[in-house]
Scaffold this motif. Structure first.
Motif, PDB file in Angstrom:
ATOM      1  N   UNK A   1       2.194 -40.104   2.612  1.00 43.33           N
ATOM      2  CA  UNK A   1       1.592 -42.069   1.672  1.00 43.33           C
ATOM      3  C   UNK A   1       2.749 -41.698   1.161  1.00 43.33           C
ATOM      4  N   UNK A   2       3.277 -40.458   0.215  1.00 48.22           N
ATOM      5  CA  UNK A   2       3.993 -40.062  -0.208  1.00 48.22           C
ATOM      6  C   UNK A   2       5.435 -39.902  -0.155  1.00 48.22           C
ATOM      7  N   UNK A   3       5.474 -39.779   0.898  1.00 50.99           N
ATOM      8  CA  UNK A   3       6.861 -39.370   1.793  1.00 50.99           C
ATOM      9  C   UNK A   3       7.443 -40.611   1.646  1.00 50.99           C
ATOM     10  N   UNK A   4       6.363 -41.280   2.749  1.00 44.55           N
ATOM     11  CA  UNK A   4       6.765 -42.705   2.943  1.00 44.55           C
ATOM     12  C   UNK A   4       7.413 -43.561   2.251  1.00 44.55           C
ATOM     13  N   UNK A   5       6.318 -43.829   1.088  1.00 42.18           N
ATOM     14  CA  UNK A   5       7.151 -44.669   0.236  1.00 42.18           C
ATOM     15  C   UNK A   5       8.551 -44.094  -0.807  1.00 42.18           C
ATOM     16  N   UNK A   6       8.445 -43.124  -1.168  1.00 37.15           N
ATOM     17  CA  UNK A   6       9.043 -42.380  -2.046  1.00 37.15           C
ATOM     18  C   UNK A   6      10.326 -42.967  -2.334  1.00 37.15           C
ATOM     19  N   UNK A   7      11.185 -43.145  -1.574  1.00 41.86           N
ATOM     20  CA  UNK A   7      12.159 -43.960  -0.995  1.00 41.86           C
ATOM     21  C   UNK A   7      12.603 -45.815  -1.889  1.00 41.86           C
ATOM     22  N   UNK A   8      11.299 -45.593  -0.902  1.00 39.09           N
ATOM     23  CA  UNK A   8      11.055 -47.281  -1.344  1.00 39.09           C
ATOM     24  C   UNK A   8      11.163 -47.263  -3.568  1.00 39.09           C
ATOM     25  N   UNK A   9       9.705 -46.599  -3.267  1.00 40.98           N
ATOM     26  CA  UNK A   9       9.746 -46.176  -4.621  1.00 40.98           C
ATOM     27  C   UNK A   9      11.672 -46.169  -5.665  1.00 40.98           C
ATOM     28  N   UNK A  10      12.430 -45.726  -5.129  1.00 42.00           N
ATOM     29  CA  UNK A  10      12.717 -45.957  -6.133  1.00 42.00           C
ATOM     30  C   UNK A  10      14.381 -46.529  -5.699  1.00 42.00           C
ATOM     31  N   UNK A  11      14.456 -47.248  -4.783  1.00 46.68           N
ATOM     32  CA  UNK A  11      15.016 -48.550  -4.026  1.00 46.68           C
ATOM     33  C   UNK A  11      14.740 -49.264  -4.100  1.00 46.68           C
TER      34      UNK A  11
ATOM     35  N   UNK B   1      13.384 -53.458  -5.844  1.00 47.22           N
ATOM     36  CA  UNK B   1      13.515 -53.711  -7.109  1.00 47.22           C
ATOM     37  C   UNK B   1      12.255 -53.499  -8.151  1.00 47.22           C
ATOM     38  N   UNK B   2      11.759 -53.384  -8.377  1.00 51.96           N
ATOM     39  CA  UNK B   2      10.687 -53.686  -9.069  1.00 51.96           C
ATOM     40  C   UNK B   2       9.070 -52.536  -8.456  1.00 51.96           C
ATOM     41  N   UNK B   3      10.071 -51.271  -8.881  1.00 46.51           N
ATOM     42  CA  UNK B   3       9.151 -50.600  -8.745  1.00 46.51           C
ATOM     43  C   UNK B   3       8.156 -49.900  -9.348  1.00 46.51           C
ATOM     44  N   UNK B   4       7.968 -50.626 -10.656  1.00 49.13           N
ATOM     45  CA  UNK B   4       6.950 -49.905 -11.330  1.00 49.13           C
ATOM     46  C   UNK B   4       5.528 -51.063  -9.826  1.00 49.13           C
ATOM     47  N   UNK B   5       5.965 -51.578  -9.517  1.00 49.12           N
ATOM     48  CA  UNK B   5       4.914 -52.772  -9.079  1.00 49.12           C
ATOM     49  C   UNK B   5       4.234 -51.474  -8.051  1.00 49.12           C
ATOM     50  N   UNK B   6       5.105 -50.746  -7.030  1.00 49.59           N
ATOM     51  CA  UNK B   6       4.931 -50.577  -5.802  1.00 49.59           C
ATOM     52  C   UNK B   6       4.687 -49.028  -6.346  1.00 49.59           C
ATOM     53  N   UNK B   7       4.612 -48.687  -7.510  1.00 50.97           N
ATOM     54  CA  UNK B   7       4.248 -47.862  -7.755  1.00 50.97           C
ATOM     55  C   UNK B   7       2.599 -47.761  -8.556  1.00 50.97           C
ATOM     56  N   UNK B   8       2.699 -48.170  -8.982  1.00 50.41           N
ATOM     57  CA  UNK B   8       1.061 -48.456  -9.272  1.00 50.41           C
ATOM     58  C   UNK B   8       0.554 -48.587  -7.444  1.00 50.41           C
ATOM     59  N   UNK B   9       1.064 -49.252  -6.824  1.00 49.89           N
ATOM     60  CA  UNK B   9      -0.387 -49.253  -5.985  1.00 49.89           C
ATOM     61  C   UNK B   9       0.217 -48.256  -4.761  1.00 49.89           C
ATOM     62  N   UNK B  10       1.241 -47.705  -5.396  1.00 46.04           N
ATOM     63  CA  UNK B  10       1.378 -46.137  -4.380  1.00 46.04           C
ATOM     64  C   UNK B  10       0.404 -45.109  -5.131  1.00 46.04           C
ATOM     65  N   UNK B  11       0.125 -44.972  -6.203  1.00 45.89           N
ATOM     66  CA  UNK B  11      -0.891 -44.470  -6.774  1.00 45.89           C
ATOM     67  C   UNK B  11      -1.625 -44.176  -7.008  1.00 45.89           C
ATOM     68  N   UNK B  12      -2.532 -46.168  -6.835  1.00 46.02           N
ATOM     69  CA  UNK B  12      -3.969 -46.245  -6.529  1.00 46.02           C
ATOM     70  C   UNK B  12      -4.149 -46.106  -5.092  1.00 46.02           C
ATOM     71  N   UNK B  13      -3.754 -46.130  -3.901  1.00 47.06           N
ATOM     72  CA  UNK B  13      -4.212 -45.510  -2.854  1.00 47.06           C
ATOM     73  C   UNK B  13      -4.120 -43.969  -2.809  1.00 47.06           C
ATOM     74  N   UNK B  14      -3.124 -43.235  -3.655  1.00 44.52           N
ATOM     75  CA  UNK B  14      -3.424 -41.590  -3.260  1.00 44.52           C
ATOM     76  C   UNK B  14      -4.547 -40.974  -4.222  1.00 44.52           C
ATOM     77  N   UNK B  15      -4.791 -42.276  -5.127  1.00 42.02           N
ATOM     78  CA  UNK B  15      -5.872 -41.237  -6.007  1.00 42.02           C
ATOM     79  C   UNK B  15      -6.943 -41.881  -5.641  1.00 42.02           C
ATOM     80  N   UNK B  16      -7.161 -42.804  -4.737  1.00 42.68           N
ATOM     81  CA  UNK B  16      -8.279 -43.013  -3.755  1.00 42.68           C
ATOM     82  C   UNK B  16      -8.368 -41.786  -2.879  1.00 42.68           C
ATOM     83  N   UNK B  17      -7.121 -41.409  -1.732  1.00 40.88           N
ATOM     84  CA  UNK B  17      -7.626 -40.886  -1.175  1.00 40.88           C
ATOM     85  C   UNK B  17      -8.215 -39.506  -1.195  1.00 40.88           C
TER      86      UNK B  17
END
Length: 290
Positions: free
Chosen positions: A10-20, A22-38
DNA sequence: CATATTTGACCAAG
DNA sequence: CTTGGTCAAATATG
């Protein structure tokens, strides 16, 4: 292992997106939620593992609430789906009395049988926060237990046909009570297709973020470009000063260009058409990525 | 209004 | 028959 691997991917896949993005906060929120769940799942499982020995014959230390995962028999049986007949407007009479109610619901329930495609259990103090959205559809008193068992299904079952379900049962009355959670059927609702991301469709500036099928394509593309390690080795900090006028730009050697241009990041950024108001421009490292 | 939860009834399996 | 999983009408929530 499955859950931890999922976090990694998940992190590997989304890290580039997160950095690039336009709305990194939103993406970060969802990524972190996913990661925390797992990670929550993984930690709960590990907490109940026998200490170290890992001797398979150590049957005495069978962890009660442990993974009991079994794979589907690989038949196409995964989608029992709604029987086509069930959707028929089979209400014989309009007087849908309690007799005709749910006339021909093809129910299948084989708990100890073979057809529970996949499931696993864990014990946790926070049974509800797993990053997925669930909808409660039942509650039942279970014999031999002190607390009712709650039944949940994926919120997106009707939208995406996601068959994932979840049962929650409180086990004790400890200060943080322990709950046994049983997950059945993997989620088939895609990460980006479900709007677990905070999604206010009225807000125009979120528009670029929500539910974008292209995101998957972008992810795949990036993975293929960088199959092994995580995407970006952070550039040497020393070479990136806050003064972009002095920071040398990165150039890619192409076959024809023997001589490298001597430019700065600022010049290069302007050539590339970077918007000076873009938030990336405030952070040299992000601009570097940009 | 749409969507989520509650709760007794329904139903398959043992 | 009992039991546990699910349905769906009624109700709650926003």
């Amino acid at each position: 292992m499955k859950e931890v691997a999922q976090v990694y991917e998940l992190i590997k896949t989304h890290q580039p997106l997160l950095l690039l993005h336009h709305q990194p906060q939103q993406l970060a929120y969802s990524l972190l939620t996913q990661a925390m769940r797992a990670l929550n799942v993984a930690l709960s499982v590990m907490k109940h593992l026998p200490p170290a020995s890992a001797s398979a014959s150590a049957s005495a230390a069978v962890p009660v609430n442990m993974i009991k995962a079994e794979e589907a028999p690989a038949n196409g049986s995964a989608t029992p789906g709604h029987d086509a007949s069930a959707a028929d407007g089979g209400d014989n009479l309009h007087a849908v009395g309690k007799a005709t109610r749910r006339s021909s619901a093809a129910k299948k329930r084989r708990i100890n049988g073979e057809d529970k495609s996949s499931w696993f259990q864990l014990t946790t103090a926070v049974p509800h926060e797993d990053g997925y959205q669930w909808r409660k559809y039942g509650e039942k008193e279970i014999q031999g237990t002190h607390f009712a068992r709650s039944y949940y299904r994926c919120t997106y079952r009707d939208d995406k046909g996601c068959q994932a379900t979840k049962q929650i049962q409180q086990k004790d009355n400890n200060d943080p009570p322990n709950f046994q959670v049983t997950y059945s059927n993997d989620h088939t609702c895609n990460f980006f297709c479900t709007n677990r991301i905070i999604n206010n469709s009225n807000s125009p500036d979120l528009h670029s973020l929500t539910v974008n099928p292209d995101d998957d394509a972008i992810c795949n593309k990036m993975i293929k470009q960088e199959p092994q390690a995580a995407w970006l080795p952070p550039p040497p900090l020393a070479t990136i000063s806050t003064n972009l006028d002095e920071t040398p730009a990165l150039h890619v050697c192409q076959e024809m260009g023997q001589q490298l241009l001597e430019t700065t990041m600022m010049e290069e950024a302007l050539v590339l058409g970077v918007d000076l108001d873009d938030p990336y421009f405030n952070d040299p490292q992000l601009l570097f990525l940009y």
